[in-house]
Structures are given as structure tokens and as C-alpha cells.
Design a protein around this motif. Structure first.
Motif, PDB file in Angstrom:
ATOM      1  N   VAL A 268       0.867  -1.158  -0.023  1.00  0.00           N
ATOM      2  CA  VAL A 268       0.127  -0.039  -0.104  1.00  0.00           C
ATOM      3  C   VAL A 268       0.904   1.357  -0.058  1.00  0.00           C
ATOM      4  N   THR A 269       2.145   1.256   0.927  1.00  0.00           N
ATOM      5  CA  THR A 269       2.843   2.479   0.907  1.00  0.00           C
ATOM      6  C   THR A 269       3.488   2.823  -0.434  1.00  0.00           C
ATOM      7  N   ALA A 270       4.054   1.542  -1.337  1.00  0.00           N
ATOM      8  CA  ALA A 270       4.694   1.587  -2.598  1.00  0.00           C
ATOM      9  C   ALA A 270       3.629   2.141  -3.690  1.00  0.00           C
ATOM     10  N   VAL A 271       2.490   1.479  -3.622  1.00  0.00           N
ATOM     11  CA  VAL A 271       1.330   1.996  -4.476  1.00  0.00           C
ATOM     12  C   VAL A 271       0.988   3.496  -4.124  1.00  0.00           C
ATOM     13  N   SER A 272       0.912   3.926  -3.085  1.00  0.00           N
ATOM     14  CA  SER A 272       0.673   5.129  -2.792  1.00  0.00           C
ATOM     15  C   SER A 272       1.798   6.296  -3.278  1.00  0.00           C
ATOM     16  N   LEU A 273       2.822   6.131  -2.829  1.00  0.00           N
ATOM     17  CA  LEU A 273       4.019   6.683  -3.367  1.00  0.00           C
ATOM     18  C   LEU A 273       3.946   6.912  -5.137  1.00  0.00           C
ATOM     19  N   PHE A 274       4.150   5.673  -5.746  1.00  0.00           N
ATOM     20  CA  PHE A 274       4.191   5.580  -7.129  1.00  0.00           C
ATOM     21  C   PHE A 274       3.022   6.315  -7.956  1.00  0.00           C
ATOM     22  N   TYR A 275       1.896   5.856  -7.402  1.00  0.00           N
ATOM     23  CA  TYR A 275       0.628   6.359  -8.237  1.00  0.00           C
ATOM     24  C   TYR A 275       0.305   8.074  -7.885  1.00  0.00           C
ATOM     25  N   GLY A 276       0.714   8.266  -6.658  1.00  0.00           N
ATOM     26  CA  GLY A 276       0.608   9.642  -6.303  1.00  0.00           C
ATOM     27  C   GLY A 276       1.315  10.813  -6.918  1.00  0.00           C
ATOM     28  N   SER A 277       2.948  10.304  -7.095  1.00  0.00           N
ATOM     29  CA  SER A 277       3.657  11.228  -7.720  1.00  0.00           C
ATOM     30  C   SER A 277       3.305  11.130  -9.315  1.00  0.00           C
ATOM     31  N   ALA A 278       2.990   9.934  -9.901  1.00  0.00           N
ATOM     32  CA  ALA A 278       2.821   9.857 -11.293  1.00  0.00           C
ATOM     33  C   ALA A 278       1.554  10.503 -11.847  1.00  0.00           C
ATOM     34  N   MET A 279       0.386  10.588 -11.033  1.00  0.00           N
ATOM     35  CA  MET A 279      -0.781  10.961 -11.365  1.00  0.00           C
ATOM     36  C   MET A 279      -0.644  12.479 -11.036  1.00  0.00           C
ATOM     37  N   PHE A 280       0.068  13.337 -10.185  1.00  0.00           N
ATOM     38  CA  PHE A 280       0.302  14.749 -10.143  1.00  0.00           C
ATOM     39  C   PHE A 280       1.176  15.158 -11.457  1.00  0.00           C
ATOM     40  N   SER A 281       2.195  14.287 -11.807  1.00  0.00           N
ATOM     41  CA  SER A 281       2.882  14.622 -12.970  1.00  0.00           C
ATOM     42  C   SER A 281       2.180  14.597 -14.425  1.00  0.00           C
ATOM     43  N   TYR A 282       1.233  13.543 -14.491  1.00  0.00           N
ATOM     44  CA  TYR A 282       0.613  13.468 -15.822  1.00  0.00           C
ATOM     45  C   TYR A 282      -0.765  13.894 -15.921  1.00  0.00           C
ATOM     46  N   ILE A 283      -1.269  14.110 -14.915  1.00  0.00           N
ATOM     47  CA  ILE A 283      -2.917  14.605 -14.860  1.00  0.00           C
ATOM     48  C   ILE A 283      -3.610  15.997 -14.707  1.00  0.00           C
ATOM     49  N   LEU A 284      -2.664  16.650 -13.626  1.00  0.00           N
ATOM     50  CA  LEU A 284      -2.833  17.946 -13.399  1.00  0.00           C
ATOM     51  C   LEU A 284      -2.566  18.913 -14.446  1.00  0.00           C
ATOM     52  N   PRO A 285      -3.428  19.985 -14.540  1.00  0.00           N
ATOM     53  CA  PRO A 285      -3.063  21.099 -15.732  1.00  0.00           C
ATOM     54  C   PRO A 285      -1.616  21.480 -15.669  1.00  0.00           C
ATOM     55  N   LYS A 286      -1.091  21.715 -17.046  1.00  0.00           N
ATOM     56  CA  LYS A 286       0.350  21.897 -17.272  1.00  0.00           C
ATOM     57  C   LYS A 286       0.570  23.445 -17.394  1.00  0.00           C
ATOM     58  N   THR A 287       0.337  23.958 -16.139  1.00  0.00           N
ATOM     59  CA  THR A 287       0.650  25.399 -16.070  1.00  0.00           C
ATOM     60  C   THR A 287       2.237  25.827 -16.073  1.00  0.00           C
ATOM     61  N   PRO A 288       2.760  27.000 -16.221  1.00  0.00           N
ATOM     62  CA  PRO A 288       4.107  27.123 -15.996  1.00  0.00           C
ATOM     63  C   PRO A 288       4.726  26.938 -14.730  1.00  0.00           C
ATOM     64  N   ASP A 289       3.797  27.128 -13.598  1.00  0.00           N
ATOM     65  CA  ASP A 289       4.297  26.729 -12.318  1.00  0.00           C
ATOM     66  C   ASP A 289       4.272  25.252 -11.836  1.00  0.00           C
ATOM     67  N   PHE A 290       3.371  24.636 -12.656  1.00  0.00           N
ATOM     68  CA  PHE A 290       3.177  23.188 -12.351  1.00  0.00           C
ATOM     69  C   PHE A 290       4.320  22.413 -13.192  1.00  0.00           C
ATOM     70  N   ILE A 291       4.843  23.088 -14.146  1.00  0.00           N
ATOM     71  CA  ILE A 291       5.868  22.312 -14.875  1.00  0.00           C
ATOM     72  C   ILE A 291       7.075  22.085 -14.144  1.00  0.00           C
ATOM     73  N   LYS A 292       7.330  23.129 -13.381  1.00  0.00           N
ATOM     74  CA  LYS A 292       8.551  22.999 -12.443  1.00  0.00           C
ATOM     75  C   LYS A 292       8.211  21.883 -11.479  1.00  0.00           C
ATOM     76  N   VAL A 293       6.904  21.963 -10.775  1.00  0.00           N
ATOM     77  CA  VAL A 293       6.520  20.931  -9.950  1.00  0.00           C
ATOM     78  C   VAL A 293       6.827  19.598 -10.332  1.00  0.00           C
ATOM     79  N   GLY A 294       6.442  19.517 -11.758  1.00  0.00           N
ATOM     80  CA  GLY A 294       6.446  18.176 -12.310  1.00  0.00           C
ATOM     81  C   GLY A 294       7.561  17.647 -12.677  1.00  0.00           C
ATOM     82  N   LYS A 295       8.730  18.610 -12.813  1.00  0.00           N
ATOM     83  CA  LYS A 295      10.099  18.158 -13.151  1.00  0.00           C
ATOM     84  C   LYS A 295      10.541  17.440 -11.880  1.00  0.00           C
TER      85      LYS A 295
END
Length: 341
Positions: A268-295
Motif C-alpha cells: 500500500v505504501t509503494a502504491v501510494s508513493l508511485f501513483y501519487g507522484s505519477a498522477m500529479f505529474s501527468y494528470i494535473l493541468p500543465k501550467t508554467p508553475d506546475f511544470i517546475k513541480v512536475g519536473k
């Protein structure tokens, strides 16, 4: 057909695919693109210290995950479906980081941050391919936990060795055609400049942001892929743990409930970390501020999670810890025997 033959065929197919892609697109890139390479600007510091830090992280990932592969292979007590899947996941993690970190270290050592289009295509393919495979493997591990806890009497009958190999092989192979289509669509686009990417490696969002063409087909392919290979495995994981939680809560023994929760907690810990970070990187809107966070998030799921997974799966796992102790004891015994001789 053996696994080695299958891997060789896949390797040959991929090599021919990328050679053909490079040959077919070479004229296209010369005629329609002013870009024949990208420059990765994810890091600007070329210090020796940063190179040493990246090298230490890479070696730690290889050592930690390699130790899990070795222990679960050598120790007969760990020849169970759960540890077969864990061994597959650890092997995948070593390959996953090997897609990005060696290139990063080479750039830090030489100061050359450029990467050719074919090399970028290859890096992106293996990165996405192994990321999707990890999603499917995590779903397979959740299904394994569901069978072990909810259907214990039928567990060994269902989860036979043939079933185990089939599930892992499917996790590696099932997304292959879609990944090839995805890469072909992306690198058939014209890139008119600029060619600088504020990222650590060739990832889909920053590369598409440089294309000077209609991205409808690419966005559709990404949507289909996310649905099939990210969302569906996540639903499988979620459904599995709903049934698991319900079964655990109905267990009469407190010891049984504690053991069941302990078995699932690492996954459960591994799933939460992997899916949490991946979903934030690929699903959230690609605003200029978010691109830096996505990196930064991309570093999290490609580097930090493979670094942490050996700890996640060993710190609270009594069986793996016991196997490590047996391995160390056997090594000391053999060393003492050699010294006495």
C-alpha cells in the motif's frame, strides 16, 4: 519458447523498430524540423559533488534492489508467489533507473546536456514502457494479496507457478504495441525550435510542448494509454483492497488481523508513493508553475521510489529480514571454515 528466447525476440524487434523509425523519419526531420537534438536543462550545476551524489544514489538503488532479487532467489523460504512478484518488481526498478541516471551522470561528467532525437525516442520508450509495467505489476501484487487473504484455501491452486509467470510476462508484454504507437506518433511530429527542455530526461509533456503541429492524435493516444494502463490497474488495486479490508475486519483473531495488515502495508505504501507522484505529474493541468513541480515529481517516481522500495519491503518484513540474517550467517560460517582450513 523460453523466457530468454522471448526477451531476445523482443530486443531484436525493438532494435529493428527504432532503426526503421530513424530511417523513415530522418528525411522528415531534415525537411520539416530545425531540431535534430534536444538539450536537457534539468540541472545547471556541474559540480563533482552532484555527480558523486547521483552515482551514490544509482549504486544504492542497484545494491538494494539487487539484494532483494538475490535473497528471494537463494532462500527457499521465499519461493512463494508474493516474493516472486517482489523479485520481478525489484528487477524492474533497477532497469527503470538505468534508463535515466547513466545519461544524467554522463551529462554531469562531460557538461554535454544534448540528446539526439533517436536517443530521446529510445529513452522515452523504455521509461514509459517500464513505468506502465510497474503499474501492472503493482496491480498483480494487489491481486495476489487479495487471493491470499480473501481466498486462502484456493490460493495455491489459483496462483500456480504457471499463473505467476503468465501474470509477470503479461505485465511486461501487454503494453508493448501501444508504447510503440505512442513513440511513433510523438517523434513523427515536426520540432521547429527551441530545443531546450527544462527537464532531467525525455518525458512526454516537455517534448510535446516543443512540437509545432496539431497534437490531437498524441493527446488521444495518451488518454487511451492512461485509461488502459494506469487507471484500470489502479481500479484493480482499489477493488482488491476494498475486499481485503472487508475480509480483515471480519477476522475473529486480532493476531490474524495484524498479520494481514502487516502483509499489505508495504505494498500500500509503494502504491501510494508511485501513483501519487505519477498522477500529479501527468494528470494535473500543465501550467508554467506546475511544470517546475512536475519536473521534481518525475525525479520522485523515477529515482526516489526505486531508492525507497527496498526499505519499504524489508524494514517491516520479518521473512525477508530473517532470510538476510540467514544469508549473513551462512557467509560468516563459510568464511570461518575457510580460515580454519
Amino acid at each position: 519458447m523460453t523466457r530468454s528466447h522471448t526477451q531476445n525476440l523482443i530486443s531484436m524487434f525493438l532494435t529493428l523498430f527504432f532503426l526503421q523509425l530513424d530511417h523513415q523519419q530522418d528525411r522528415h526531420w531534415r525537411n520539416q524540423s530545425t531540431v535534430n537534438e534536444f538539450v536537457l536543462l534539468g540541472y545547471h550545476d556541474h559540480s563533482v559533488l552532484l555527480f558523486i551524489v547521483v552515482l551514490a544514489i544509482y549504486l544504492t538503488i542497484l545494491l538494494g534492489n539487487g539484494l532483494i532479487v538475490m535473497v528471494t532467489t537463494i532462500d527457499p523460504a521465499l519461493h512463494t508467489p508474493m516474493y516472486f512478484f517482489l523479485r520481478s518488481l525489484s528487477g524492474l526498478e533497477m532497469c527503470y533507473t538505468s534508463v535515466t541516471l547513466p545519461k544524467m551522470m554522463a551529462s554531469l561528467a562531460t557538461g554535454d546536456h544534448s540528446i539526439s532525437l533517436p536517443a530521446c525516442a529510445s529513452q522515452m520508450f523504455f521509461l514509459i514502457f517500464q513505468g506502465v509495467t510497474e503499474c501492472l505489476l503493482l496491480a498483480t501484487m494487489a491481486y495476489d494479496h487479495y487471493l491470499a487473504i480473501c481466498l486462502p484455501l484456493r490460493y495455491m491452486t489459483i496462483m500456480s507457478q504457471r499463473m505467476q509467470i503468465g501474470l509477470v510476462a503479461s505485465s511486461f508484454i501487454i503494453s508493448l504495441p501501444m508504447q510503440l504507437v505512442q513513440i511513433a506518433l510523438i517523434f513523427s511530429l515536426p520540432f521547429c525550435g527551441p530545443n531546450e527542455i527544462d527537464h532531467f530526461f525525455c518525458d512526454i509533456p516537455p517534448i510535446l510542448s516543443l512540437a509545432c503541429a496539431d497534437l490531437y492524435a498524441n493527446e488521444l493516444a495518451i488518454y487511451i494509454e492512461d485509461t488502459m494502463f494506469v487507471l484500470v490497474p489502479f481500479v484493480v488495486i482499489l477493488a482488491s483492497y476494498i475486499y481485503i479490508t472487508r475480509t480483515i475486519l471480519h477476522m475473529p483473531s486480532a493476531t490474524g488481523r495484524q498479520k494481514a495488515f502487516s502483509t499489505c502495508s508495504s505494498h500500500v505504501t509503494a502504491v501510494s508513493l508511485f501513483y501519487g507522484s505519477a498522477m500529479f505529474s501527468y494528470i494535473l493541468p500543465k501550467t508554467p508553475d506546475f511544470i517546475k513541480v512536475g519536473k521534481l515529481l518525475s525525479l520522485f517516481y523515477t529515482v526516489i521510489i526505486p531508492l525507497c522500495n527496498p526499505l519499504i519491503y524489508t524494514l517491516r518484513n520479518k521473512e525477508v529480514n530473517a532470510a538476510l540474517q540467514r544469508l549473513l550467517c551462512n557467509k560468516r560460517t563459510s568464511e570461518m571454515g575457510m580460515e580454519s582450513n
